[in-house]
Design an enzyme around this catalytic site. Structure first.
Site: not given
Length: 350
Positions: A83, A125-126, A150, A154
């Site tokens: 990523a 990711t959180d 970003y 994701k």
């Protein structure tokens, strides 16, 4: 068992490869990595000659190359760490984030279908949950509210993975972890950036008032969580992985801890203009993975101490990174921001 691990030359990916090879003596790993600025084979120098490890350079967006490797290696599982992952870089230029995190994920999913991969694990990711209100915690079933290019990329990758489960019954899993830290983290991220800057005698740039709240997870704890989900997680499910520190850690307090640990004063802190769309608080509910038997083993005080010691002892690793392209980026990111000292007066960039 043979794992096809993408982005394995990065921070979390390299730590996970090392973790898997140590924990499972009969497992093999194929590390497929494009080696962008954050991909570094020095991260795996200690295992590069391991007979159960193989590196292949390639881009996950290159479907033909992905298929060639899967055809040759006969891998059982795919774990996708690959990523574009730095928020600040995504603000400067979003195209590569969409390409890698969405189109690259699509490429891997199509390859997983073609070669009937037994499990596909997406590392997320959180940040896909966005800003979270004080006192609340994001659950795996909550709506995604990404704030940066970003986190949006994701989230797009996650949605593609979930669609492939619904449409093609692909055996997928997703993990969403909070902020990781530890050895081999690229020194643009806040903890290694601040440690290495201070070791070089440079000041550290704190965004805005430094009041942002993050949950900090030592990278080996994330690896153990990913491992558990990969082996025991329910197919089609999402699992949050976080440390859930109490009290929560504010960025400015984190900065002061690092400065103090290195025997320096708060005059080494500089305040810079906040970045656009900066989320104030990330917080995730981790009850689901804890129900599988996982819990973090390294508390933040211990983890920060281990991390500082690692960067002190491994200048050979980070000093050659903090040159060339890194310096160009650093100047672009911080040079034109007005910086302020603790008393709010303008100061010159160190």
């Amino acid at each position: 068992m043979k794992l096809f691990i993408t982005g394995g030359a990065g921070f979390i990916g390299s730590n996970f490869i090392r973790y898997i090879l140590k924990r499972y003596p009969d497992y093999q790993v194929v590390n497929f990595d494009k080696l962008t600025y954050a991909g570094n084979l020095d991260n795996l120098k200690d295992i590069e000659n391991n007979s159960r490890y193989k590196f292949v350079r390639g881009d996950i967006c290159d479907f033909k190359k992905v298929c060639e490797v899967l055809e040759k290696e006969k891998c059982d599982w795919i774990v996708n760490f690959a990523a574009e992952s730095h928020v600040d870089r995504s603000i400067l230029g979003a195209w590569s984030f969409a390409e890698t995190d969405v189109i690259g994920t699509l490429s891997l999913l199509e390859a997983a279908r073609k070669y009937k991969i037994k499990k596909y694990l997406q590392i997320s990711t959180d940040e896909v949950y966005g800003d979270w209100e004080k006192g609340g915690y994001a659950r795996e079933t909550d709506c995604l509210r990404p704030s940066s290019p970003y986190s949006a990329s994701k989230a797009g990758g996650d949605l593609m993975v979930l669609a492939y489960k619904r449409t093609y019954d692909l055996p997928i899993l997703i993990t969403r972890s909070s902020n990781n830290y530890g050895p081999y983290q690229y020194p643009e991220k806040i903890i290694p950036l601040f440690i290495t800057n201070l070791l070089e005698g440079k000041k550290v740039p704190v965004y805005g008032d430094g009041g942002q709240i993050r949950d900090w997870l030592y990278v080996e704890d994330n690896c153990s969580g990913i491992d558990l989900v990969l082996h025991k997680g329910k197919i089609g499910e999402i699992y949050n992985i976080g440390a859930n520190q109490k009290p929560e850690i504010i960025n400015l307090e984190l900065t002061k801890k690092i400065v103090q640990a290195l025997g320096l004063g708060e005059d080494m802190i500089e305040y810079v203009k906040d970045r656009p769309g900066h989320d104030r608080r990330y917080a995730i509910d981790t009850a689901k993975i804890r129900a599988l038997g996982w819990k973090p083993e390294v508390d933040f005080e211990k983890g920060l101490k281990l991390t500082i010691e690692w960067y002190k002892k491994n200048e050979w690793w980070w000093k050659k990174i903090k040159s060339g392209e890194y310096l160009k980026y650093y100047q672009e990111q911080y040079a034109d921001r007005s910086l302020k000292g603790n008393n709010g007066t303008e100061v010159q960039r160190h």
